[in-house]
Write an enzyme that holds these catalytic residues in place. Structure first.
Site, PDB file in Angstrom:
ATOM      1  N   LYS A   9      49.350  17.540  22.785  1.00  0.00           N
ATOM      2  CA  LYS A   9      50.721  17.880  23.176  1.00  0.00           C
ATOM      3  C   LYS A   9      51.601  18.048  21.930  1.00  0.00           C
ATOM      4  CE  LYS A   9      50.401  15.530  27.678  1.00  0.00           C
ATOM      5  NZ  LYS A   9      51.039  14.539  28.579  1.00  0.00           N
ATOM      6  N   TYR A  49      51.703  21.976  35.458  1.00  0.00           N
ATOM      7  CA  TYR A  49      52.110  20.685  36.013  1.00  0.00           C
ATOM      8  C   TYR A  49      52.626  20.809  37.450  1.00  0.00           C
ATOM      9  CZ  TYR A  49      51.573  18.093  31.596  1.00  0.00           C
ATOM     10  OH  TYR A  49      51.078  17.465  30.476  1.00  0.00           O
ATOM     11  N   THR A  91      47.559   6.826  31.378  1.00  0.00           N
ATOM     12  CA  THR A  91      48.697   7.746  31.231  1.00  0.00           C
ATOM     13  C   THR A  91      49.819   7.116  30.416  1.00  0.00           C
ATOM     14  OG1 THR A  91      48.157   8.771  33.351  1.00  0.00           O
ATOM     15  CG2 THR A  91      50.412   9.071  32.536  1.00  0.00           C
ATOM     16  N   ASN A 112      52.803  10.997  25.241  1.00  0.00           N
ATOM     17  CA  ASN A 112      51.489  10.343  25.278  1.00  0.00           C
ATOM     18  C   ASN A 112      50.368  11.203  24.690  1.00  0.00           C
ATOM     19  OD1 ASN A 112      51.185  12.138  27.350  1.00  0.00           O
ATOM     20  ND2 ASN A 112      50.789  10.624  28.949  1.00  0.00           N
ATOM     21  N   HIS A 115      46.664  15.764  26.790  1.00  0.00           N
ATOM     22  CA  HIS A 115      46.402  16.062  28.204  1.00  0.00           C
ATOM     23  C   HIS A 115      44.901  16.271  28.389  1.00  0.00           C
ATOM     24  CE1 HIS A 115      46.519  17.881  32.183  1.00  0.00           C
ATOM     25  NE2 HIS A 115      45.604  18.723  31.715  1.00  0.00           N
ATOM     26  N   GLU A 126      42.744  24.675  35.115  1.00  0.00           N
ATOM     27  CA  GLU A 126      43.466  24.622  33.846  1.00  0.00           C
ATOM     28  C   GLU A 126      42.790  25.499  32.781  1.00  0.00           C
ATOM     29  OE1 GLU A 126      43.741  20.380  33.251  1.00  0.00           O
ATOM     30  OE2 GLU A 126      45.195  20.167  34.891  1.00  0.00           O
TER      31      GLU A 126
HETATM   32  P1  DAT Z   1      47.899  12.262  32.991  1.00  0.00           P
HETATM   33  O1  DAT Z   1      48.529  13.036  31.852  1.00  0.00           O
HETATM   34  O2  DAT Z   1      47.288  10.967  32.513  1.00  0.00           O
HETATM   35  O3  DAT Z   1      46.942  13.100  33.809  1.00  0.00           O
HETATM   36  P2  DAT Z   1      49.772  12.536  35.192  1.00  0.00           P
HETATM   37  O4  DAT Z   1      49.011  13.772  35.574  1.00  0.00           O
HETATM   38  O5  DAT Z   1      50.027  11.513  36.234  1.00  0.00           O
HETATM   39  O6  DAT Z   1      49.077  11.812  33.961  1.00  0.00           O
HETATM   40  O7  DAT Z   1      51.185  12.957  34.606  1.00  0.00           O
HETATM   41  C1  DAT Z   1      51.299  14.090  33.765  1.00  0.00           C
HETATM   42  C2  DAT Z   1      52.243  13.753  32.634  1.00  0.00           C
HETATM   43  O8  DAT Z   1      53.559  13.501  33.151  1.00  0.00           O
HETATM   44  C3  DAT Z   1      51.880  12.502  31.855  1.00  0.00           C
HETATM   45  O9  DAT Z   1      50.912  12.742  30.859  1.00  0.00           O
HETATM   46  C4  DAT Z   1      53.198  12.087  31.296  1.00  0.00           C
HETATM   47  C5  DAT Z   1      54.179  12.497  32.371  1.00  0.00           C
HETATM   48  N1  DAT Z   1      54.492  11.360  33.261  1.00  0.00           N
HETATM   49  C6  DAT Z   1      53.684  10.822  34.198  1.00  0.00           C
HETATM   50  N2  DAT Z   1      54.274   9.800  34.824  1.00  0.00           N
HETATM   51  C7  DAT Z   1      55.514   9.687  34.271  1.00  0.00           C
HETATM   52  C8  DAT Z   1      56.628   8.830  34.461  1.00  0.00           C
HETATM   53  N3  DAT Z   1      56.605   7.846  35.374  1.00  0.00           N
HETATM   54  N4  DAT Z   1      57.729   9.020  33.683  1.00  0.00           N
HETATM   55  C9  DAT Z   1      57.765  10.008  32.760  1.00  0.00           C
HETATM   56  N5  DAT Z   1      56.755  10.861  32.518  1.00  0.00           N
HETATM   57  C10 DAT Z   1      55.649  10.702  33.266  1.00  0.00           C
HETATM   58 MG    MG Z   2      47.235  14.647  35.116  1.00  0.00          MG
END
Ligand code: DAT
Ligand code: MG
Length: 148
Positions: A9, A49, A91, A112, A115, A126
């Site tokens: 990212k 997303y 995450t 974080n 991805h 994707e």
């Molecule tokens: P991952 O990236 O582990 O697949 P995800 O698909 O649940 O996680 O979420 C996508 C991204 O969105 C994640 O990398 C960071 C952001 N995100 C997720 N939960 C969040 C939250 N509670 N507050 C802020 N950003 C969040």
């Molecule tokens: Mg995800």
């Protein structure tokens, strides 16, 4: 062979972590089959997303992921989707185990670093969102006979 979509990212690119991250997946035994440095458009970010569009953080997420170049990659290998997720860590970096990418380099969920696709379906979706077929290489590596 199974393939997954991984992406450093904008925060990971700015922090100089591309090499470290690529190196971890190479050393694990996975094979890089496609990669590019690119800036994600708002449209692509919203598609990528899409599953989170009703979440309160969606706007910030799209803004962040389009805020600077990302390093998009396709990796292949046995169980690469699941294993890459394990190597990334939880995450939220505060919950990510030390030794994982998010555990070692991240502090907050909004930044974080990496991805990775979370299922066979999302990997296929994707990969085709980010790469044309012609951008993916098919090649064999002799070292694979020492991995498999
Ligand atoms: P991952 O990236 O582990 O697949 P995800 O698909 O649940 O996680 O979420 C996508 C991204 O969105 C994640 O990398 C960071 C952001 N995100 C997720 N939960 C969040 C939250 N509670 N507050 C802020 N950003 C969040
Ligand atoms: Mg995800």
């Amino acid at each position: 062979m199974e393939k997954t979509f991984l992406m450093v990212k904008p925060d990971g690119v700015q922090r100089g972590l591309i090499g470290e991250i690529v190196s971890r997946f190479e050393k694990k035994g996975f094979q890089l089959v496609g990669a590019k440095l690119m800036t994600i458009s708002k449209e692509l970010a919203e598609q990528h997303y899409g599953e989170h569009k009703e979440r309160p953080f969606f706007g910030d997420l799209v803004e962040f992921i389009t805020s600077g170049p990302v390093f998009a990659m396709v990796w292949q290998g046995e169980n690469v989707i699941h294993t890459a997720r394990q190597m990334m860590g939880s995450t939220n970096p505060k919950d990510a185990v030390q030794g994982t990418i998010r555990g070692d380099f991240g502090l907050t969920v909004g930044k974080n670093i990496i991805h990775g696709s979370d299922s066979t379906e999302s990997a296929e979706r994707e990969i085709s969102l980010f790469f044309k077929d012609a951008e993916l290489e098919e090649y064999s590596k002799l070292i694979n006979s020492w991995i498999y």
